[in-house]
Write a protein that holds these residues in place. Structure first.
Motif, PDB file in Angstrom:
ATOM      1  N   LEU A  15       0.818  -1.202   0.000  1.00  0.00           N
ATOM      2  CA  LEU A  15       0.000   0.000   0.000  1.00  0.00           C
ATOM      3  C   LEU A  15       0.860   1.263   0.000  1.00  0.00           C
ATOM      4  O   LEU A  15       0.497   2.263  -0.624  1.00  0.00           O
ATOM      5  CB  LEU A  15      -0.917   0.002   1.233  1.00  0.00           C
ATOM      6  N   ASN A  16       1.989   1.211   0.687  1.00  0.00           N
ATOM      7  CA  ASN A  16       2.891   2.355   0.781  1.00  0.00           C
ATOM      8  C   ASN A  16       4.271   1.984   0.250  1.00  0.00           C
ATOM      9  O   ASN A  16       5.225   1.793   1.009  1.00  0.00           O
ATOM     10  CB  ASN A  16       3.010   2.823   2.236  1.00  0.00           C
ATOM     11  N   LEU A 112      -9.166   6.747  -2.990  1.00  0.00           N
ATOM     12  CA  LEU A 112      -7.808   6.564  -2.500  1.00  0.00           C
ATOM     13  C   LEU A 112      -7.303   5.169  -2.843  1.00  0.00           C
ATOM     14  O   LEU A 112      -8.073   4.293  -3.271  1.00  0.00           O
ATOM     15  CB  LEU A 112      -7.784   6.762  -0.977  1.00  0.00           C
ATOM     16  N   ARG A 113      -6.007   4.926  -2.637  1.00  0.00           N
ATOM     17  CA  ARG A 113      -5.445   3.606  -2.902  1.00  0.00           C
ATOM     18  C   ARG A 113      -6.053   2.546  -1.994  1.00  0.00           C
ATOM     19  O   ARG A 113      -6.034   1.350  -2.316  1.00  0.00           O
ATOM     20  CB  ARG A 113      -3.920   3.621  -2.706  1.00  0.00           C
ATOM     21  N   THR A 114      -6.584   2.958  -0.863  1.00  0.00           N
ATOM     22  CA  THR A 114      -7.220   2.020   0.058  1.00  0.00           C
ATOM     23  C   THR A 114      -8.587   1.565  -0.454  1.00  0.00           C
ATOM     24  O   THR A 114      -9.170   0.625   0.080  1.00  0.00           O
ATOM     25  CB  THR A 114      -7.423   2.687   1.428  1.00  0.00           C
ATOM     26  N   GLY A 115      -9.110   2.247  -1.472  1.00  0.00           N
ATOM     27  CA  GLY A 115     -10.436   1.945  -1.995  1.00  0.00           C
ATOM     28  C   GLY A 115     -11.507   2.864  -1.444  1.00  0.00           C
ATOM     29  O   GLY A 115     -12.617   2.924  -1.986  1.00  0.00           O
ATOM     30  N   LYS A 118     -12.055  10.098   1.039  1.00  0.00           N
ATOM     31  CA  LYS A 118     -11.996  11.011   2.174  1.00  0.00           C
ATOM     32  C   LYS A 118     -13.083  12.071   2.036  1.00  0.00           C
ATOM     33  O   LYS A 118     -13.388  12.521   0.936  1.00  0.00           O
ATOM     34  CB  LYS A 118     -10.622  11.673   2.238  1.00  0.00           C
ATOM     35  N   GLY A 180      -0.927   2.382  10.166  1.00  0.00           N
ATOM     36  CA  GLY A 180      -2.139   2.545   9.367  1.00  0.00           C
ATOM     37  C   GLY A 180      -2.199   3.801   8.533  1.00  0.00           C
ATOM     38  O   GLY A 180      -3.234   4.090   7.914  1.00  0.00           O
ATOM     39  N   LYS A 181      -1.110   4.579   8.461  1.00  0.00           N
ATOM     40  CA  LYS A 181      -1.122   5.826   7.703  1.00  0.00           C
ATOM     41  C   LYS A 181      -0.979   5.541   6.202  1.00  0.00           C
ATOM     42  O   LYS A 181      -0.208   4.672   5.789  1.00  0.00           O
ATOM     43  CB  LYS A 181       0.001   6.754   8.150  1.00  0.00           C
ATOM     44  N   LEU A 182      -1.717   6.296   5.387  1.00  0.00           N
ATOM     45  CA  LEU A 182      -1.574   6.228   3.942  1.00  0.00           C
ATOM     46  C   LEU A 182      -0.556   7.287   3.523  1.00  0.00           C
ATOM     47  O   LEU A 182      -0.781   8.482   3.724  1.00  0.00           O
ATOM     48  CB  LEU A 182      -2.921   6.478   3.248  1.00  0.00           C
ATOM     49  N   GLU A 201       2.934  11.856   4.719  1.00  0.00           N
ATOM     50  CA  GLU A 201       1.561  11.340   4.753  1.00  0.00           C
ATOM     51  C   GLU A 201       0.712  12.076   3.729  1.00  0.00           C
ATOM     52  O   GLU A 201       0.800  13.293   3.573  1.00  0.00           O
ATOM     53  CB  GLU A 201       0.955  11.501   6.149  1.00  0.00           C
TER      54      GLU A 201
END
Length: 441
Positions: A15-16, A112-115, A118, A180-182, A201
């Motif tokens: 993810l990162n 976002l990349r997390t799906g 925001k 857990g930070k993107l 971040e």
């Protein structure tokens, strides 16, 4: 672009991923800009102010003053103003309070990349209207002399904004190491200097309070308008009333005030910009938002306090035409893009479809150049400087700097699009060969 060192100890994950290339010439460039931006904020004041004795004073005089000042402890102490710092902190707290208290819609940003997406609260324009209303009422009740304190305490306010920029950049950098930070794809190099500057971040937040978008639009942008009002009041005091303020000062106040109001009114548009979607929030954005925008962009208004220029109706009309031509191009081009992104094409603009399934405009403003909105922005920037006349190049610093900034941003955009679209991007460039200024660049 150079590549980051592979000696970093922090683990990367899917993810990162680790940042694989540097911008701004890597850590040395990031350090140079981090030191250079605050230096330029001060340099533009000390080289173009009443205390400097010219704009600029003769170079030997300027060099001698610089050498003697930086070696004098009392000069360094003079950069600090406790009262100005407390006023600045109160201003920042006011901006946070109005974000929280004033009503506003919540909108979603891009995926976002997390799906996930925001959410952002939209009430910057109402904050601006409230602020300008309060300031106008205060000036009406107490006279223009009551609002000249920003001009008088310029250096103290600038120092407070730089310190706030540093503290915020440190906070978000340290907080980015929490689980857990993107992270921003461009800010995870593992190099402290570079990541601190570029922003580690992607969306640092405290609860629902998004730090990056808040700083982008509120404390610095609205303060810019208030600084211009303070410059207007200072000139009114010196000339004996608002009715005697120069036409040049009114033009600068009009142009920059409308620019700020337009940006805040169109707040949702910011959530598709590179600053929000791609860049992390680090010192680059914090010092730009909080110090550079209000204290550099208001240079023309400050100059006109002590170099009062009367333009006459013909020159005023010509400068008005330049500004509103730029505004029309800027707004109409952005309107074409936003309509197209939202599935509308009222002008029946031409486009071609990429292999990714996305569409790229090839007519209208977007057929004349790949960034016609930047062209409109540059015309407006020129119009802000023209009211100061041609006695000094320093008041044209903004348009010169802005041209370089937009050229750099265009290069970054092209690099990202080339990675995204591949061969389709080469086809697009052959259809739309000009980058910013049609038929020129």
């Amino acid at each position: 672009m150079s590549s980051p060192s592979s000696s970093s100890k922090e683990p990367a994950n899917e993810l990162n991923p680790r940042t694989t290339s540097y911008e701004f010439f890597g850590p040395p460039g990031a350090l140079a800009v981090s030191l250079g931006v605050p230096f330029l904020v001060y340099a533009l004041y000390f080289s173009c102010s009443e205390s400097a004795g010219g704009c600029p004073p003769p170079f030997p005089v300027l060099l001698d003053r610089f050498t003697s000042a930086v070696t004098d402890l009392s000069w360094w102490k003079s950069l600090w103003d406790t009262e100005a710092t407390l006023m600045y902190l109160a201003w920042y707290a006011y901006c946070v309070a109005t974000w929280a208290i004033l009503p506003g819609d919540w909108i979603e940003g891009i995926p976002l990349r997390t799906g996930g997406k925001k959410k952002y609260k939209i009430n910057a324009f109402s904050t601006f209207l409230l602020t300008m209303g309060l300031a106008s009422g205060y000036i009406y009740a107490n006279g223009p002399a009551s609002f000249t304190f920003i001009y008088e305490k310029w250096i103290g306010f600038a120092t407070a904004s730089v310190l706030m920029s540093i503290l915020q950049a440190l906070y978000v950098y340290i907080a980015s190491f929490a689980e857990g930070k993107l992270l921003a794809l461009g800010g995870n190099s593992g190099n402290l200097i570079y990541d601190f500057y570029i922003g580690r971040e992607l969306n640092p937040s405290i609860g629902s309070f998004d730090i990056k978008s808040f700083n982008e639009l509120r404390p610095g942008l609205i303060l810019w308008a208030l600084i211009d009002v303070s410059m207007l009041c200072e000139q009114a005091v010196r000339r004996g009333g608002f009715d005697k303020v120069t036409d040049s000062m009114w033009l600068v106040l009009l142009f920059q005030g409308l620019y700020v109001a337009d940006g805040l009114y169109n707040e949702p548009a910011i959530f598709t910009t590179m600053d929000i979607t791609t860049d992390g929030f680090g010192f680059m954005l914090s010092v730009g938002d909080l110090a550079w925008v209000p204290f550099v962009y208001s240079l023309q208004a400050r100059y006109l306090v002590f170099n009062q220029v009367e333009l006459g109706w013909l020159a005023s009309a010509a400068i008005l035409a330049v500004n509103f031509a730029g505004y029309y191009i800027f707004r109409d081009a952005n309107g074409e893009k936003n309509d197209f992104r939202n599935g509308r094409n009222p002008k029946n603009l031409q486009y071609f479809e990429t292999q990714r399934g996305t569409k790229l405009l090839t007519s209208g403003w977007w057929g004349l150049s790949r960034h016609p909105n930047y062209f409109g922005d540059l015309l407006m920037a020129l119009a802000w400087s023209l009211p100061t006349g041609f006695d000094t190049p320093i008041t044209y610093f903004y348009v010169t700097y802005f041209a370089g900034l937009l050229a750099h941003r265009q290069i970054r955009d092209d690099e990202n699009c080339e990675k995204k679209y591949g061969k389709d991007w080469e086809k697009y460039k052959s259809l739309v060969p000009y980058r910013i200024v049609p038929y020129v660049y």
